[in-house]
Motif scaffolding. Sequence first.
Motif, mmCIF file in Angstrom:
data_model
loop_
_atom_site.group_PDB
_atom_site.id
_atom_site.type_symbol
_atom_site.label_atom_id
_atom_site.label_comp_id
_atom_site.label_asym_id
_atom_site.label_seq_id
_atom_site.Cartn_x
_atom_site.Cartn_y
_atom_site.Cartn_z
ATOM 1 N N ILE A 14 4.870 -16.893 -14.028
ATOM 2 C CA ILE A 14 5.047 -17.948 -12.418
ATOM 3 C C ILE A 14 5.772 -16.534 -11.826
ATOM 4 C CG2 ILE A 14 5.821 -19.148 -10.238
ATOM 5 C CD1 ILE A 14 3.783 -20.325 -12.518
ATOM 6 N N SER A 15 5.045 -16.332 -10.673
ATOM 7 C CA SER A 15 6.210 -15.075 -9.556
ATOM 8 C C SER A 15 6.455 -15.554 -8.630
ATOM 9 C CB SER A 15 5.072 -14.278 -8.926
ATOM 10 O OG SER A 15 3.921 -13.061 -10.120
ATOM 11 N N PRO A 16 8.052 -15.712 -8.517
ATOM 12 C CA PRO A 16 9.144 -15.975 -7.135
ATOM 13 C C PRO A 16 9.186 -14.891 -6.283
ATOM 14 C CG PRO A 16 10.191 -16.181 -8.820
ATOM 15 C CD PRO A 16 8.599 -15.732 -9.417
ATOM 16 N N VAL A 37 9.462 -11.605 -11.005
ATOM 17 C CA VAL A 37 10.355 -11.089 -9.771
ATOM 18 C C VAL A 37 8.828 -10.125 -9.094
ATOM 19 C CG1 VAL A 37 11.644 -10.400 -8.331
ATOM 20 C CG2 VAL A 37 11.780 -11.308 -10.803
ATOM 21 N N LYS A 38 8.649 -11.232 -7.753
ATOM 22 C CA LYS A 38 7.311 -9.751 -7.025
ATOM 23 C C LYS A 38 8.210 -9.980 -5.447
ATOM 24 C CE LYS A 38 3.631 -10.505 -8.913
ATOM 25 N NZ LYS A 38 2.160 -10.632 -8.753
ATOM 26 N N LYS A 39 7.739 -8.830 -5.033
ATOM 27 C CA LYS A 39 7.695 -9.210 -3.194
ATOM 28 C C LYS A 39 5.912 -9.278 -2.735
ATOM 29 C CE LYS A 39 10.436 -7.106 -0.176
ATOM 30 N NZ LYS A 39 9.737 -6.192 1.371
ATOM 31 N N ILE A 95 7.528 -5.161 -17.735
ATOM 32 C CA ILE A 95 8.013 -4.548 -16.294
ATOM 33 C C ILE A 95 6.696 -4.561 -16.625
ATOM 34 C CG2 ILE A 95 8.440 -1.999 -16.330
ATOM 35 C CD1 ILE A 95 10.839 -3.730 -16.313
ATOM 36 N N LYS A 96 5.910 -4.821 -15.391
ATOM 37 C CA LYS A 96 4.416 -4.306 -15.057
ATOM 38 C C LYS A 96 4.304 -4.166 -13.839
ATOM 39 C CE LYS A 96 2.965 -8.709 -13.617
ATOM 40 N NZ LYS A 96 2.660 -10.226 -12.540
ATOM 41 N N VAL A 97 3.202 -3.052 -14.438
ATOM 42 C CA VAL A 97 2.752 -2.056 -13.776
ATOM 43 C C VAL A 97 1.249 -2.034 -13.020
ATOM 44 C CG1 VAL A 97 2.519 0.325 -13.331
ATOM 45 C CG2 VAL A 97 4.941 -0.331 -14.704
ATOM 46 N N ILE A 165 -6.330 -7.165 -3.787
ATOM 47 C CA ILE A 165 -6.589 -7.702 -2.136
ATOM 48 C C ILE A 165 -6.537 -9.305 -2.858
ATOM 49 C CG2 ILE A 165 -8.174 -7.353 -0.068
ATOM 50 C CD1 ILE A 165 -9.473 -4.900 -0.960
ATOM 51 N N LYS A 166 -5.325 -9.590 -1.477
ATOM 52 C CA LYS A 166 -5.540 -11.176 -1.445
ATOM 53 C C LYS A 166 -5.646 -11.301 -0.594
ATOM 54 C CE LYS A 166 -3.438 -11.730 -5.334
ATOM 55 N NZ LYS A 166 -3.195 -11.589 -6.521
ATOM 56 N N ASP A 167 -7.345 -12.044 -0.579
ATOM 57 C CA ASP A 167 -7.973 -12.749 0.575
ATOM 58 C C ASP A 167 -9.240 -13.679 0.436
ATOM 59 O OD1 ASP A 167 -9.739 -11.639 -1.467
ATOM 60 O OD2 ASP A 167 -11.360 -10.659 0.555
ATOM 61 N N GLY A 198 -4.827 -13.163 -10.465
ATOM 62 C CA GLY A 198 -6.116 -13.648 -9.407
ATOM 63 C C GLY A 198 -6.384 -14.677 -8.559
ATOM 64 N N SER A 199 -5.494 -15.667 -8.007
ATOM 65 C CA SER A 199 -5.612 -16.255 -7.028
ATOM 66 C C SER A 199 -6.460 -17.734 -8.215
ATOM 67 C CB SER A 199 -6.327 -16.292 -6.272
ATOM 68 O OG SER A 199 -6.232 -15.455 -5.074
ATOM 69 N N VAL A 200 -5.601 -17.431 -8.977
ATOM 70 C CA VAL A 200 -6.160 -17.998 -10.077
ATOM 71 C C VAL A 200 -6.097 -19.568 -10.207
ATOM 72 C CG1 VAL A 200 -5.471 -19.113 -13.077
ATOM 73 C CG2 VAL A 200 -6.126 -16.845 -12.024
ATOM 74 N N VAL A 218 0.338 -16.519 -11.643
ATOM 75 C CA VAL A 218 0.067 -17.303 -11.041
ATOM 76 C C VAL A 218 1.132 -17.623 -10.283
ATOM 77 C CG1 VAL A 218 -0.035 -19.952 -9.841
ATOM 78 C CG2 VAL A 218 -1.214 -19.030 -12.677
ATOM 79 N N ARG A 219 0.758 -17.269 -8.457
ATOM 80 C CA ARG A 219 1.740 -17.478 -7.394
ATOM 81 C C ARG A 219 1.211 -18.909 -6.736
ATOM 82 N NH1 ARG A 219 5.632 -16.604 -4.272
ATOM 83 N NH2 ARG A 219 5.863 -16.999 -2.249
ATOM 84 N N GLY A 220 -0.651 -17.974 -5.816
ATOM 85 C CA GLY A 220 -0.217 -19.038 -4.574
ATOM 86 C C GLY A 220 -0.951 -20.535 -5.756
ATOM 87 N N ALA A 221 -1.079 -20.797 -6.282
ATOM 88 C CA ALA A 221 -1.993 -22.208 -7.179
ATOM 89 C C ALA A 221 -0.494 -22.996 -7.197
ATOM 90 C CB ALA A 221 -2.954 -22.129 -8.024
ATOM 91 N N ASP A 227 -1.152 -22.368 -0.688
ATOM 92 C CA ASP A 227 -0.585 -20.419 -0.035
ATOM 93 C C ASP A 227 0.538 -19.651 -0.821
ATOM 94 O OD1 ASP A 227 -0.162 -18.442 1.982
ATOM 95 O OD2 ASP A 227 -0.598 -19.890 3.990
ATOM 96 N N ARG A 228 0.273 -18.392 -1.127
ATOM 97 C CA ARG A 228 1.391 -17.915 -1.431
ATOM 98 C C ARG A 228 2.069 -16.488 -0.790
ATOM 99 N NH1 ARG A 228 0.352 -12.094 -2.943
ATOM 100 N NH2 ARG A 228 0.624 -12.477 -4.863
ATOM 101 N N ASP A 229 1.652 -17.110 0.885
ATOM 102 C CA ASP A 229 2.351 -16.203 1.545
ATOM 103 C C ASP A 229 3.378 -16.617 2.596
ATOM 104 O OD1 ASP A 229 1.292 -13.466 1.585
ATOM 105 O OD2 ASP A 229 -0.604 -14.472 2.115
HETATM 106 O O1 LIG Z 1 1.148 -11.983 -11.603
HETATM 107 C C1 LIG Z 1 0.684 -12.886 -10.689
HETATM 108 C C2 LIG Z 1 0.464 -13.014 -8.875
HETATM 109 O O2 LIG Z 1 1.858 -13.193 -8.723
HETATM 110 C C3 LIG Z 1 -0.277 -13.856 -8.893
HETATM 111 O O3 LIG Z 1 -0.384 -14.325 -7.867
HETATM 112 P P1 LIG Z 1 -1.560 -15.440 -7.107
HETATM 113 O O4 LIG Z 1 -2.321 -16.275 -8.002
HETATM 114 O O5 LIG Z 1 -0.969 -15.371 -5.325
HETATM 115 O O6 LIG Z 1 -3.208 -14.221 -7.368
#
Ligand SMILES: O=C[C@H](O)COP(=O)(O)O
Length: 260
Positions: A14-16, A37-39, A95-97, A165-167, A198-200, A218-221, A227-229
């Motif tokens: 999970i990506s806070p 951890v993500k931005k 570490i994710k690149v 692209i998160k559209d 990817g918006s799973v 996962v983030r958005g779900a 809404d991930r934003d």
């Molecule tokens: O590493 C996973 C991502 O944070 C996925 O984000 P998402 O589910 O909003 O596409």
Amino acid sequence: MDMQWKEPTLLLLISPDSVEEALDCERAAEHLDIVDVKKPDEGSLGANFPWVIRQIRDVVPADKPVSATVGDVPYKPGTVAQAALGAAVSGATYIKVGLYGCTTPEQAVDVMRGVVRAVKDYRPDAFVVASGYADAHRIGCVNPLAVPDIARRSGSDAAMLDTAIKDGTRLFDHVPHDVCAEFVRLAHDAGLLAALAGSVKVGDLGALTRIGTDIVGVRGAVCEGGDRDTGRIQPHLVAAFRAEMDRHAREYAAAVAAAG
Ligand SMILES: O=C[C@H](O)COP(=O)(O)O
């Protein structure tokens, strides 16, 4: 589609985007495996500040690995290696690149070799993830199916796909189930873990389980309103997502046992 039996051990990443959201993850800690951890306002795999990684490491239970994204990176191996070391020094052990600016597998291997050396010289047990993009055709970076070999050649530990692209378009919109299954097979054949994101959504978990995915990101779900934003991570959504993962794992195990 390759449905070869393997014990389902799908991990939930999970990506806070902040310490506040990491605390929401901490409240749902029993339901998740990796805190990433993500931005998001700096891109799909946007890198956060070193002090945010450190603060999040401090609030997340010690038995949960903290991951950090290094960014949607350019083809600048030295720059990226130094950034990856920064994430490791700040407390991340995954570490994710995101290989955004790499247009050939050779460029991507260059970048990931630098990352692997920088990170593992500092912390040999760190886990390095080479991430490509399911919608690579929209941004001109390396093909999704090239990523497992890039990860293998560079000494990375996992191959991943996310969407750049998160559209609203999702992993399976760009890479169909059978191609994702091939991605997982290639990663496993190379001795790597396979991570998919990817918006799973919950509805994707059956397919992700059947193809043998090791990590789902996962983030958005699990954010308010999906809404991930603008939404914030909700502990009850993390718990519900995990319950569905577990249900699919049980059903798949039962189906395989019934098939003999
Ligand atoms: O590493 C996973 C991502 O944070 C996925 O984000 P998402 O589910 O909003 O596409």
